[in-house]
Design a protein around this motif. Structure first.
Motif, short mmCIF file in Angstrom:
data_model
loop_
_atom_site.label_atom_id
_atom_site.label_comp_id
_atom_site.label_asym_id
_atom_site.label_seq_id
_atom_site.Cartn_x
_atom_site.Cartn_y
_atom_site.Cartn_z
N ASP A 84 0.84 -1.21 0.00
CA ASP A 84 0.00 0.00 0.00
C ASP A 84 0.87 1.26 0.00
O ASP A 84 0.55 2.25 -0.66
N LEU A 85 1.97 1.21 0.74
CA LEU A 85 2.88 2.36 0.76
C LEU A 85 3.50 2.56 -0.62
O LEU A 85 3.54 3.70 -1.13
N MET A 86 3.93 1.47 -1.24
CA MET A 86 4.53 1.55 -2.58
C MET A 86 3.53 2.12 -3.59
O MET A 86 3.86 2.98 -4.40
N GLU A 87 2.28 1.63 -3.52
CA GLU A 87 1.25 2.09 -4.45
C GLU A 87 0.96 3.58 -4.24
O GLU A 87 0.80 4.35 -5.19
N THR A 88 0.91 3.97 -2.96
CA THR A 88 0.65 5.39 -2.65
C THR A 88 1.80 6.27 -3.17
O THR A 88 1.55 7.33 -3.76
N LEU A 89 3.02 5.82 -2.98
CA LEU A 89 4.17 6.60 -3.46
C LEU A 89 4.12 6.73 -4.99
O LEU A 89 4.40 7.79 -5.55
N ARG A 90 3.70 5.63 -5.65
CA ARG A 90 3.60 5.66 -7.11
C ARG A 90 2.55 6.70 -7.54
O ARG A 90 2.78 7.50 -8.44
N ARG A 91 1.40 6.70 -6.84
CA ARG A 91 0.33 7.63 -7.18
C ARG A 91 0.74 9.07 -6.89
O ARG A 91 0.41 9.99 -7.63
N VAL A 92 1.47 9.27 -5.79
CA VAL A 92 1.93 10.63 -5.45
C VAL A 92 2.82 11.17 -6.56
O VAL A 92 2.69 12.33 -6.97
#
Lengths: 207, 117
Positions: B106-114
């Motif tokens: 979830d952290l990786m996905e959020t960083l990608r979206r950011v």
């Protein structure tokens, strides 16, 4: 009990519960990250990168430390929850000050201050939940003027007509509000500000 | 992508940084707002992941300080509370908000979206 007093009573329970839940969330977050790190290290080992035993020991120690921390938080939560079991009971005020210092660790840390419960022998019969409310209110009152490095000290001693609780080390003379005074009165106690300290005198025995 | 992780739980951010590094994301960490500001003065980070509730300086206050130093820096808030109030504040400030404990995916996905935003 008036509606406003009932509301304040619930607010106190809610504030303490919120602090405990936040502390437990942090414990779980560290355990989650440590377990994830172990999983990552094992996956890398599967791909041929050797795991250093010291690294595993270090992560295991971190998890064990967090389990101890979580256990301590839950023990305090349990003690706090059981404080409503009896209207009046015998209490060791030294233990009570330690409990409230632990339960207030987060708001104290948020100010960059410290709060130490000093050892001492003082016993009385009182409403534990009511006493916890007063002590919590005293700490929040002291934190209003607290700043980075403020060192608060909590102590309890037996005096002629009861138990005297002192909260010392405040940055300025405190001004306890009417609500806090009424909370003290509800357990038969008197609350005074003396210089940079708050002084609570509790009767030895409540009806 | 260079990430700055800020949380007063040292063991949390150190493990998180190591796990991000294993996934090819350079992550550095510190445990208070003052240190984060000093680190941001030394180098630019693409994203700062900030704990909402930290002693002395909250994540929201730190975000304002870091934005003034590095206007292009993007933010993700971490919270242990998960309260409605925190969620609204976090979203209003950053639009990216994660509740502890956080799965690394979830952290990786959020960083990608950011970074895509």
């Amino acid at each position: 009990m008036s509606e406003s007093s009932r509301r304040e009573d619930l607010k106190f329970f809610g504030r303490v519960s919120a602090t405990i839940s936040h502390d437990l969330k942090n414990v779980l977050a560290v355990i989650n990250e440590s377990a994830g790190l172990l999983d990552d290290l094992c996956m890398l080992a599967d791909k041929g990168r050797p795991i250093e035993p010291e690294r595993l020991v270090s992560v295991a120690k971190s998890i064990l430390g967090q389990v101890r921390r979580g256990d301590s938080i839950i023990k305090n939560m349990n003690t706090f929850a059981h404080s409503v079991d009896e209207d009046v009971r015998s209490m060791d005020m030294g233990e009570m000050l330690t409990l409230m210092s632990e339960l207030c660790r987060r708001p104290v840390n948020a100010k960059g201050a410290t709060l130490e419960a000093l050892p001492g022998e003082a016993h009385l019969r009182a409403d534990p939940y009511g006493v916890e409310r007063v002590l919590h209110g005293m700490i929040l009152c002291a934190l209003e003027s607290a700043q980075q490095g403020t060192a608060l000290k909590f102590s309890a001693t037996t005096v002629a007509d009861g138990v005297q609780v002192l909260l010392q080390g405040l940055e300025q003379e405190p001004a306890p509000d009417q609500q806090l005074r009424e909370t003290a009165q509800a357990v038969g106690a008197t609350l005074h500000a003396h210089g940079n300290a708050l002084e609570l005198t509790l009767p030895l025995r409540q009806a | 992508m260079k990430i700055l992780l800020v949380d007063d739980e040292h063991e949390l951010v150190s493990a998180m940084a190591e796990r991000l590094d294993m996934r090819g994301i350079h992550a550095e960490f510190c445990c208070c707002g003052t240190d984060a500001i000093e680190m941001a003065k030394e180098k630019c980070f693409d994203v700062a992941v900030l704990d909402m509730k930290m002693p002395r300086m909250s994540g929201l206050e730190l975000r304002r300080e870091l934005s003034a130093l590095c206007p292009d820096m993007r933010f993700v808030f971490l919270s242990g509370h998960g309260s409605e109030e925190d969620f609204k504040q976090g979203c209003a400030e950053a639009a990216f908000y994660l509740i502890k404990p956080v799965a690394i995916e979830d952290l990786m996905e959020t960083l990608r979206r950011v970074m895509e935003k």
